[in-house]
Structures are given as C-alpha cells and as structure tokens.
Scaffold this active site. Structure first.
Site, mmCIF file in Angstrom:
data_model
loop_
_atom_site.group_PDB
_atom_site.id
_atom_site.type_symbol
_atom_site.label_atom_id
_atom_site.label_comp_id
_atom_site.label_asym_id
_atom_site.label_seq_id
_atom_site.Cartn_x
_atom_site.Cartn_y
_atom_site.Cartn_z
ATOM 1 N N SER A 134 0.850 -1.349 -0.191
ATOM 2 C CA SER A 134 -0.074 -0.038 -0.107
ATOM 3 C C SER A 134 0.960 1.259 -0.231
ATOM 4 C CB SER A 134 -0.717 -0.049 1.196
ATOM 5 O OG SER A 134 -1.495 1.372 1.194
ATOM 6 N N TYR A 148 -1.750 -0.454 10.614
ATOM 7 C CA TYR A 148 -1.788 -0.788 9.295
ATOM 8 C C TYR A 148 -0.473 -0.337 8.568
ATOM 9 C CZ TYR A 148 -3.498 -0.970 4.586
ATOM 10 O OH TYR A 148 -3.440 -1.385 2.746
#
Length: 244
Positions: A134, A148
C-alpha cells in the site's frame, strides 16, 4: 517471466483487488489456485474463471494451514500475496486481538507463504513472489492507522531484503503499492476521507501492475495518482518531510 501456463497461488482473491488480479492472470493463461475469506464468493470466482482455476479455504493466521495451502496448490511459479486487513482505529483504541490479527495477516502470512514457496522455486531455478502493499507502506499519514501503516512498511522491507537474498537464484520479488483504489482496497468499506491530493486508481490498474512486476522483474511498482506518487517519492528521500 512469461505468464502463460504458469501456476499461480493468489491469496485475498475475494477482495476487489484480488478478484481483478485473478481475472487478469487467468486471461493471460495462468493456472490459478485461489484463497480468500468469503467461501461463496471464492466459489463464484472460480466458476466464472473456469478450469484450471480452483480454490482452497485457508486461515492465514494459522501457519500450519499456510503450509498446507502450498501443498494443495501444487507447483507454484508465481505467488501473489494479496490478502490484507485494514485497521481503522488509532493504536490506543486497538484491541489485543485486532493488533495481533493485523500483524498476522498483513506481514506474518506473506512471509510464511514466501518461505513455503521458496524451496520448490529454488529447485526449479525460477519463480516470482509479489507482495501487495500500500502507499501507506511508503508514506505515513493519519489517513491510515499506525498499525496498518507499520505492517505495510514492514512488507516493503521484506520485499526488498528478500529480493537481495534471492539475487542470482532466478527468483524475482516485487512489491506493488496501490494508493486509493475505487470500489476496492482498505478504504472501500469505510468512510475514511482521502487527502485532497489523492486521486484513485481502479482494481484493474493494480492487476496490470502485477503483470508488469512479474514480466519485467520490477522490484517496486506504485499504482497511484500523481499527487500520491509525488508524496511517495518525497517520503522515500525524506520520510519526515512526507508527513501531513
């Protein structure tokens, strides 16, 4: 690596990004073994793709099941570790269970899958491992939770270091970094507001990036709008300057 005829193990196949990757690789002649959390959607996807696609259920938080998944998959020429878990809470509000699960799914499982796939790849002297990361693994911002972000930064380090470990073996390692993805990805089921500079890409854009990564043996591919790409480039050089 040419894709046609290659055996592919794809995790996270029932997500929007995973489904797009599955369809792209199937269209290019790959034999797919798929796994995901939603059994009914997994069966529908395999039915849509047709033979030789097949699926197996696996709990990626269980390392024994991860090893069994590789046994069921048969020869794996390409591993695409796409399964990921979003965490929408601040660290102070994250439970022990959520903290552990995020690390297991986002970082431990990809490492364990890659480890299990390596021995047969080494024997054949060929293979490719793709981690789906990501942009949160390149730029730390309040848009994504700290846990995250930490798992995605760790995944980037895993990809770069493993690529160096495997230099000269015929096994490639790539990490693909999607930014905001329309109707998919971690922000899709939430109401998280993306930064003003952040545009979006499509799941198909990410799927095509996976193809480029494998065919061209690219170490990293960023799939994002111009603003996010510039932010990611700045953060690579000066992480503190890349913050919001």
């Amino acid at each position: 690596m040419r894709l046609e005829g290659r055996g592919v193990l794809l995790t996270g196949a029932t997500g929007g990004i995973g489904g797009a990757i599955a369809r792209e690789l199937a269209a290019r002649g790959c034999a797919l073994t798929l796994t995901g959390r939603r059994d009914a959607e997994l069966v529908r996807l395999v039915t849509e793709l047709g033979p030789p696609a097949r699926c197996f259920a696996a709990d990626l938080t269980n390392l024994a099941e991860v090893r069994e998944l590789l046994d069921h998959a048969g020869p794996v020429d390409i591993l695409v570790a796409c399964a990921g878990l979003g965490v929408s809470q601040d660290l102070a509000d994250t439970s022990d269970e959520a903290l552990e699960e995020a690390i297991q799914i986002n970082l431990l499982a990809p490492a364990a899958l890659a480890r299990a796939a390596l021995a047969p790849m080494r024997q054949r002297g060929a293979g490719h491992i793709v981690f789906i990361g990501s942009v949160a693994g390149l730029v730390a911002t309040p848009v994504n939770s700290s846990i995250y972000t930490a798992t995605k930064w760790g995944l980037r380090g895993l990809g770069l270091a493993l690529r160096q470990e495997l230099h000269g073996t015929g096994i490639g390692v790539s990490t693909v970094f999607p930014g905001g993805v329309r109707d998919a990805g971690m922000s899709a089921p939430t109401e998280v507001a993306l930064p003003r500079y952040a545009g979006t890409s499509s799941p198909q854009d990410v799927a095509r990036a996976v193809v480029r990564a494998v065919e061209r043996d690219r170490p990293e591919v960023v799939v994002a709008a111009v603003g996010e790409r510039l932010g990611a480039a700045l953060s690579r050089v000066a992480p503190v300057l890349g913050r919001c």
